[in-house]
Design an enzyme around this catalytic site. Sequence first.
Site, PDB file in Angstrom:
ATOM      1  N   GLY A  62     -18.046   6.739 -42.399  1.00  0.00           N
ATOM      2  CA  GLY A  62     -19.168   7.459 -43.001  1.00  0.00           C
ATOM      3  C   GLY A  62     -20.136   6.664 -43.832  1.00  0.00           C
ATOM      4  O   GLY A  62     -21.180   7.193 -44.239  1.00  0.00           O
ATOM      5  N   PRO A 101     -14.877   2.846 -40.020  1.00  0.00           N
ATOM      6  CA  PRO A 101     -16.327   2.689 -40.024  1.00  0.00           C
ATOM      7  C   PRO A 101     -16.892   2.626 -38.600  1.00  0.00           C
ATOM      8  O   PRO A 101     -16.267   2.054 -37.712  1.00  0.00           O
ATOM      9  CB  PRO A 101     -16.519   1.339 -40.711  1.00  0.00           C
ATOM     10  CG  PRO A 101     -15.292   0.563 -40.335  1.00  0.00           C
ATOM     11  CD  PRO A 101     -14.173   1.579 -40.308  1.00  0.00           C
ATOM     12  N   GLY A 102     -18.026   3.221 -38.393  1.00  0.00           N
ATOM     13  CA  GLY A 102     -18.707   3.121 -37.094  1.00  0.00           C
ATOM     14  C   GLY A 102     -20.113   2.606 -37.314  1.00  0.00           C
ATOM     15  O   GLY A 102     -20.426   1.437 -37.108  1.00  0.00           O
ATOM     16  N   ARG A 103     -20.943   3.505 -37.809  1.00  0.00           N
ATOM     17  CA  ARG A 103     -22.364   3.221 -37.988  1.00  0.00           C
ATOM     18  C   ARG A 103     -22.636   1.953 -38.795  1.00  0.00           C
ATOM     19  O   ARG A 103     -23.495   1.144 -38.442  1.00  0.00           O
ATOM     20  CB  ARG A 103     -23.009   4.419 -38.706  1.00  0.00           C
ATOM     21  CG  ARG A 103     -24.509   4.402 -38.736  1.00  0.00           C
ATOM     22  CD  ARG A 103     -25.036   5.515 -39.643  1.00  0.00           C
ATOM     23  NE  ARG A 103     -24.441   6.806 -39.368  1.00  0.00           N
ATOM     24  CZ  ARG A 103     -24.908   7.688 -38.472  1.00  0.00           C
ATOM     25  NH1 ARG A 103     -26.005   7.413 -37.796  1.00  0.00           N
ATOM     26  NH2 ARG A 103     -24.296   8.852 -38.273  1.00  0.00           N
ATOM     27  N   ARG A 127     -30.660  10.658 -30.968  1.00  0.00           N
ATOM     28  CA  ARG A 127     -30.651  10.972 -32.397  1.00  0.00           C
ATOM     29  C   ARG A 127     -31.934  11.615 -32.921  1.00  0.00           C
ATOM     30  O   ARG A 127     -31.854  12.578 -33.691  1.00  0.00           O
ATOM     31  CB  ARG A 127     -30.283   9.727 -33.217  1.00  0.00           C
ATOM     32  CG  ARG A 127     -28.893   9.170 -32.862  1.00  0.00           C
ATOM     33  CD  ARG A 127     -28.451   8.041 -33.767  1.00  0.00           C
ATOM     34  NE  ARG A 127     -28.279   8.487 -35.129  1.00  0.00           N
ATOM     35  CZ  ARG A 127     -29.156   8.337 -36.098  1.00  0.00           C
ATOM     36  NH1 ARG A 127     -30.273   7.686 -35.898  1.00  0.00           N
ATOM     37  NH2 ARG A 127     -28.920   8.821 -37.285  1.00  0.00           N
ATOM     38  N   TYR A 142     -31.107  15.242 -34.452  1.00  0.00           N
ATOM     39  CA  TYR A 142     -31.094  15.415 -35.915  1.00  0.00           C
ATOM     40  C   TYR A 142     -32.451  15.164 -36.562  1.00  0.00           C
ATOM     41  O   TYR A 142     -32.526  15.077 -37.785  1.00  0.00           O
ATOM     42  CB  TYR A 142     -30.155  14.409 -36.608  1.00  0.00           C
ATOM     43  CG  TYR A 142     -28.854  14.064 -35.982  1.00  0.00           C
ATOM     44  CD1 TYR A 142     -27.862  15.031 -35.829  1.00  0.00           C
ATOM     45  CD2 TYR A 142     -28.570  12.752 -35.620  1.00  0.00           C
ATOM     46  CE1 TYR A 142     -26.627  14.679 -35.301  1.00  0.00           C
ATOM     47  CE2 TYR A 142     -27.339  12.397 -35.100  1.00  0.00           C
ATOM     48  CZ  TYR A 142     -26.370  13.375 -34.940  1.00  0.00           C
ATOM     49  OH  TYR A 142     -25.157  13.031 -34.437  1.00  0.00           O
ATOM     50  N   CYS A 151     -39.025  16.343 -19.564  1.00  0.00           N
ATOM     51  CA  CYS A 151     -39.723  17.619 -19.655  1.00  0.00           C
ATOM     52  C   CYS A 151     -39.148  18.494 -20.763  1.00  0.00           C
ATOM     53  O   CYS A 151     -38.550  19.542 -20.503  1.00  0.00           O
ATOM     54  CB  CYS A 151     -39.632  18.349 -18.326  1.00  0.00           C
ATOM     55  SG  CYS A 151     -39.946  17.260 -16.949  1.00  0.00           S
ATOM     56  N   GLU A 152     -39.255  18.043 -21.989  1.00  0.00           N
ATOM     57  CA  GLU A 152     -38.805  18.787 -23.171  1.00  0.00           C
ATOM     58  C   GLU A 152     -39.699  18.326 -24.308  1.00  0.00           C
ATOM     59  O   GLU A 152     -39.898  17.115 -24.467  1.00  0.00           O
ATOM     60  CB  GLU A 152     -37.363  18.393 -23.581  1.00  0.00           C
ATOM     61  CG  GLU A 152     -36.295  18.566 -22.558  1.00  0.00           C
ATOM     62  CD  GLU A 152     -35.552  19.879 -22.698  1.00  0.00           C
ATOM     63  OE1 GLU A 152     -35.766  20.594 -23.697  1.00  0.00           O
ATOM     64  OE2 GLU A 152     -34.761  20.175 -21.786  1.00  0.00           O
ATOM     65  N   TYR A 209     -24.218   5.391 -32.070  1.00  0.00           N
ATOM     66  CA  TYR A 209     -24.637   6.716 -31.597  1.00  0.00           C
ATOM     67  C   TYR A 209     -25.911   6.612 -30.766  1.00  0.00           C
ATOM     68  O   TYR A 209     -26.754   7.508 -30.778  1.00  0.00           O
ATOM     69  CB  TYR A 209     -24.803   7.697 -32.778  1.00  0.00           C
ATOM     70  CG  TYR A 209     -23.561   7.741 -33.637  1.00  0.00           C
ATOM     71  CD1 TYR A 209     -22.423   8.385 -33.177  1.00  0.00           C
ATOM     72  CD2 TYR A 209     -23.505   7.081 -34.856  1.00  0.00           C
ATOM     73  CE1 TYR A 209     -21.255   8.374 -33.930  1.00  0.00           C
ATOM     74  CE2 TYR A 209     -22.344   7.067 -35.614  1.00  0.00           C
ATOM     75  CZ  TYR A 209     -21.217   7.721 -35.139  1.00  0.00           C
ATOM     76  OH  TYR A 209     -20.061   7.720 -35.873  1.00  0.00           O
TER      77      TYR A 209
END
Length: 425
Positions: free
Chosen positions: A239, A274-276, A313, A317, A343-344, A372
């Site tokens: 985190g 840990p990742g990010r 991402r 978010y 197409c969004e 991510y």
Amino acid sequence: MHHFNYRDEELYCEDVPVRTIAEEVGTPFYLYSHATLLKHFRAFDGAFGDIRHLTCFSMKSNSNLAIIRLFAREGGGVDIVSGGELFRALRAGVDPKKIVYSGVGKRAEDLEYALESDILMFNAESEQEIGLLNDLAGKLGKKAPVAIRVNPDIDPQTHPYISTGLRENKFGIDINRSLEEYTTAAGLSHLRVNGVSCHIGSQLTQVAPFVEAMKKLLELIGRLKEAGVEIRYLDLGGGLGITYDREQPPHPEEYGRAIKEHLNTGDVTLILEPGRVIAGNAGILVTRVLYTKSTSEDKRFVIVDAAMNDLMRPSLYGAYHGIQPVSLGGKESIKADIVGPICESGDFFAKDRDVKPFEPGELMALMSAGAYGFSMSSNYNSRPRVAEVMVRGDRYYVIRARETYEDLIRGEVIPDFLKEGRKAL
Ligand SMILES: *Cc1c(COP(=O)(O)O)cnc(C)c1O
């Protein structure tokens, strides 16, 4: 800190011009810096160097085999959330005794796979999961090592979608009810209950919520000891945040110091996930400008060949990613939306951003895309998933080939009844 810098107005990854890779590999592609990955891993792991600990890189942030292997060679483990991630981890050469398995909805076949692989620990998140794990372990003649993931009810002060340690979130077991769960679990004959775990959220920019969670976990460990349950592993989750824009998260050194200050039980091993903080700023997404257009006086669009399926991402978010040109130009900046071809209307990377007046054909880098990024990508709009490239010094390596059109339809079947020619109208 990272190794994406300009030399003579050209963006380099370590000693390789990003343009050279784009010309040879095509766009879009993810680009990772080996030196940055290594530096981040070592900075984080080193922050806990003097105490018993295990750094389990969170595979969901980036699960490329080459990247996982890199951390495994540094002595790291992984935090997995699915059978697929376990498969990848084993293929990458991770020691099963350094794998922890988290997740609120583990399937029976995945639990069995992990039991057979003899992983370090299951972070169980519900009473039913604990019961199932006990049954499966019994069937396989094993004793499953278990931690209960507790929910410490702490506000990590981050985006609601990546906040996980509040009572209203689906994760873990309420810490105030966990003693009961622990004693029940400790009574089951095919479990070895020896861990406490939590993960309160992602992209945290303060140390205080971690310390608060840690204190609650230590208090629980004390009470468990009194109840006769010996805890060997304290898993604090991941985190720790990074700088995407102007955030000023604590350096891993500061995070480590704060945690160590409160860790007074000498006989537990600390597990970190840990990742990010390790992969985030070690990767970028490189894309090429297709077109530019204005829909009104003051609304300009830069349309690029990457899209929300490649980097989700911003759409998911409203996340911020820095936009940098691969070649700097002297011209004055403009305000534009950077958008993909899907197409969004949600297919955007930046809105009303000050950027250089990009021209069709120019290369652009979406910064801080190492975590991510690729791992969340999909084939939406039948877009092959992009290539992944790692630079080490003055060389680059394709660590995942761009998907082909054939890859897109792999596994799809047209049943016989649909093969019998065309229906007459
Ligand atoms: C996502 C996740 C992590 C990693 O979070 P980061 O913010 O990337 O460090 C660690 N542990 C668990 C259980 C997770 O779900």
